[in-house]
Design a protein around this motif. Structure first.
Motif, short mmCIF file in Angstrom:
data_model
loop_
_atom_site.label_atom_id
_atom_site.label_comp_id
_atom_site.label_asym_id
_atom_site.label_seq_id
_atom_site.Cartn_x
_atom_site.Cartn_y
_atom_site.Cartn_z
N ALA A 77 0.84 -1.20 0.00
CA ALA A 77 0.00 0.00 0.00
C ALA A 77 0.87 1.24 0.00
CB ALA A 77 -0.94 0.01 1.21
N ILE A 78 0.45 2.26 -0.76
CA ILE A 78 1.18 3.53 -0.86
C ILE A 78 0.19 4.67 -0.62
CG2 ILE A 78 2.63 5.00 -2.30
CD1 ILE A 78 3.19 2.48 -4.03
N ALA A 79 0.48 5.54 0.33
CA ALA A 79 -0.33 6.73 0.57
C ALA A 79 0.18 7.86 -0.33
CB ALA A 79 -0.26 7.15 2.03
N ILE A 80 -0.71 8.35 -1.21
CA ILE A 80 -0.33 9.41 -2.16
C ILE A 80 -1.14 10.65 -1.78
CG2 ILE A 80 -0.03 10.03 -4.58
CD1 ILE A 80 -0.09 7.06 -5.22
N ASN A 81 -0.51 11.51 -1.03
CA ASN A 81 -1.18 12.57 -0.29
C ASN A 81 -1.98 13.53 -1.18
OD1 ASN A 81 -0.53 15.68 0.74
ND2 ASN A 81 -1.42 14.36 2.30
N TRP A 82 -1.30 14.18 -2.12
CA TRP A 82 -1.99 15.24 -2.87
C TRP A 82 -2.87 14.69 -4.00
CZ3 TRP A 82 -2.96 19.44 -0.63
CH2 TRP A 82 -3.40 20.57 -1.33
N SER A 83 -2.70 13.43 -4.34
CA SER A 83 -3.61 12.79 -5.29
C SER A 83 -4.82 12.21 -4.58
CB SER A 83 -2.89 11.68 -6.06
OG SER A 83 -1.93 12.21 -6.93
N ASN A 84 -4.78 12.20 -3.24
CA ASN A 84 -5.91 11.72 -2.43
C ASN A 84 -6.27 10.27 -2.72
OD1 ASN A 84 -6.31 14.29 -1.17
ND2 ASN A 84 -7.36 14.99 -3.01
N ILE A 85 -5.26 9.43 -2.94
CA ILE A 85 -5.52 8.02 -3.16
C ILE A 85 -4.57 7.17 -2.32
CG2 ILE A 85 -6.38 8.37 -5.52
CD1 ILE A 85 -3.75 7.19 -6.53
N VAL A 86 -5.02 5.98 -1.99
CA VAL A 86 -4.15 4.93 -1.46
C VAL A 86 -4.01 3.90 -2.58
CG1 VAL A 86 -3.78 3.18 0.30
CG2 VAL A 86 -4.89 5.34 0.91
N GLN A 87 -2.80 3.81 -3.13
CA GLN A 87 -2.55 2.93 -4.26
C GLN A 87 -2.07 1.57 -3.76
OE1 GLN A 87 -2.64 3.59 -7.92
NE2 GLN A 87 -2.62 1.37 -7.69
N PHE A 88 -2.65 0.50 -4.30
CA PHE A 88 -2.24 -0.85 -3.96
C PHE A 88 -1.54 -1.48 -5.16
CE2 PHE A 88 -5.72 0.08 -1.09
CZ PHE A 88 -5.26 -0.41 0.13
N ILE A 89 -0.38 -2.09 -4.89
CA ILE A 89 0.39 -2.76 -5.94
C ILE A 89 0.84 -4.12 -5.43
CG2 ILE A 89 1.21 -0.57 -6.90
CD1 ILE A 89 3.95 -1.16 -5.62
#
Length: 420
Positions: A77-89
């Motif tokens: 899991a990656i928290a992407i602050n200014w894109s307002n998403i939590v990306q899962f890879i």
């Protein structure tokens, strides 16, 4: 059967020797509002790619990523602050899903079934509808659906988050105090992770608990950035067990620990960055901290102003130290230099004894690390049952599909061998 087991043992030994030992994902924040966050993939002394997410998925990662964790053997899991998403890879870098319900997300932790996210925001879409908050909140993502199933208000602008004995420990900063109508926070909120209810709020009497906290068992290392004027930066050791038992649970240290990491020996390494608008410059600390000794001595012992080998001296030569990390599987030490905060930074690698073995050019503002296990098995949640996607199946050594794996048995999935 004996021949089969012998062949299998030889095959597993061959895999263990051919696997890469140092496999690191480095999260580069890029520039705020420039939408240029990137992943660097580093393997056995070589940068394989400084745009790994794009290489694997044909698209950008997003704007200002600021945390990365491994959830289980199959998910990151990656928290992407200014894109307002939590990306899962996947650990191979392939995008799986993105949760877009948690604006202004900050830091992450997991129990292997759920991902918990802190947010500076004031609203969150959950499976039961929108939730609205006066302060910041913690959200809970179910990784079987990638939906936000709960959200709970904590303090203003919550940052670091950790899990201990079924409870979440959340460091509140009040980091927007300069532009919003509230003071800096001094509290750690404790939530029951199952119910998402706040069960206790601990006043640490230290302001602005900013940054990612490190955890060694029951102990947390939490940074306090002060107010950048009269209140100087400091840090603390926080004892989660004592906090749950209602006892005095934190000890102040008169040193900052802005960038910190647990070690495989149960200590912390820390680089402290104390900025003052009055002085107009930074003061740095380079520390090895024994949390138990700090707690037992009430801060009189357990703090050493040094790091192994040449690590401290190498950091002192950097333009802007921006991160420190110890690989939990091998003990190798990593650090980053953000240089000017606007140009490409550098990744440094040391042996566990602190001998510098490499300096590598990466991308802008490299600040967050995740070591991948050499054998592909994530150690931190091995007591948690692995929830696999419905499209993946286990097979036993005779090729039969298995729906309920048994502990201690060997199975094959997608060409990989797993021992449960």
């Amino acid at each position: 059967m004996k021949r089969l087991l012998l062949c299998l043992s030889l095959f597993i030994c061959h895999l263990s020797f051919s696997e890469a030992q140092e496999r690191l994902i480095l999260l580069n924040e890029g520039m705020w509002q420039a939408d240029n966050g990137r992943l660097t993939y580093f393997e056995d002394g070589q940068v394989i790619s400084n745009q790994w997410f794009r290489d694997q998925n044909g698209q950008k990662l997003g704007d200002t990523p600021n945390d990365i964790i491994q959830v289980n053997d199959h998910l990151i899991a990656i928290a992407i602050n200014w894109s307002n998403i939590v990306q899962f890879i996947t650990p191979e870098g392939k995008a799986v899903a993105a949760t877009e319900d948690i604006p202004n997300n900050r830091k992450l932790c997991t129990d292997g079934r759920y991902v918990y996210v802190t947010s500076y925001g004031h609203e969150c879409l959950t499976t039961s509808g929108f939730k609205y908050f006066d302060k910041g909140f913690v959200a809970k993502i179910d990784i079987s659906t990638f939906q936000t199933v709960a959200a709970t208000e904590v303090g203003y602008e919550p940052e670091g988050i950790a899990l201990y004995d079924g409870h979440l420990f959340v460091a509140n900063t009040g980091g927007y105090a300069a532009q919003e109508n509230h003071d800096y926070e001094t509290t750690v909120s404790i939530l029951n992770a199952a119910t998402m209810q706040v069960v206790r709020t601990v006043d640490t009497h230290q302001p602005n608990l900013y940054g990612k906290m490190s955890q060694c068992g029951r102990y947390l290392l939490i940074n306090s950035s002060g107010d950048y004027y009269d209140m100087e930066a400091s840090s603390m050791i926080f004892d989660c067990r004592k906090a749950l038992d209602g006892q005095d649970c934190c000890v102040r240290m008169n040193v900052s620990a802005t960038y910190n990491s647990p070690t495989i020996s149960g200590q912390f390494y820390a680089i402290g960055s104390n900025f003052s608008y009055i002085k107009g410059d930074y003061e740095f600390f380079y520390l090895t901290i024994d949390p138990k000794e700090v707690m037992d001595s009430q801060g009189q012992n357990g703090i050493v102003a040094s790091l192994p080998g040449t690590v401290k001296a190498d950091f002192e030569q950097m333009g802007q130290p921006y991160g420190i990390y110890v690989n939990p599987y091998t003990g190798y030490i990593y650090g980053t230099d953000a240089t000017s905060f606007e140009a490409a930074g550098y990744l440094y690698q040391w042996t566990p004894e602190g001998r510098l073995i490499g300096k590598h050019k990466v991308y802008v503002n490299p600040g967050h690390f995740l070591a991948l296990p050499p054998d592909g098995h994530f150690l931190s949640v091995k007591e948690i049952p692995i929830h696999m996607p419905q499209s993946d199946y286990l097979n036993d050594l005779q090729g039969r599909r298995v729906t309920t794996p048994r502990h201690g048995c060997v199975y094959i999935q997608n060409g990989h061998i797993y021992i449960y």
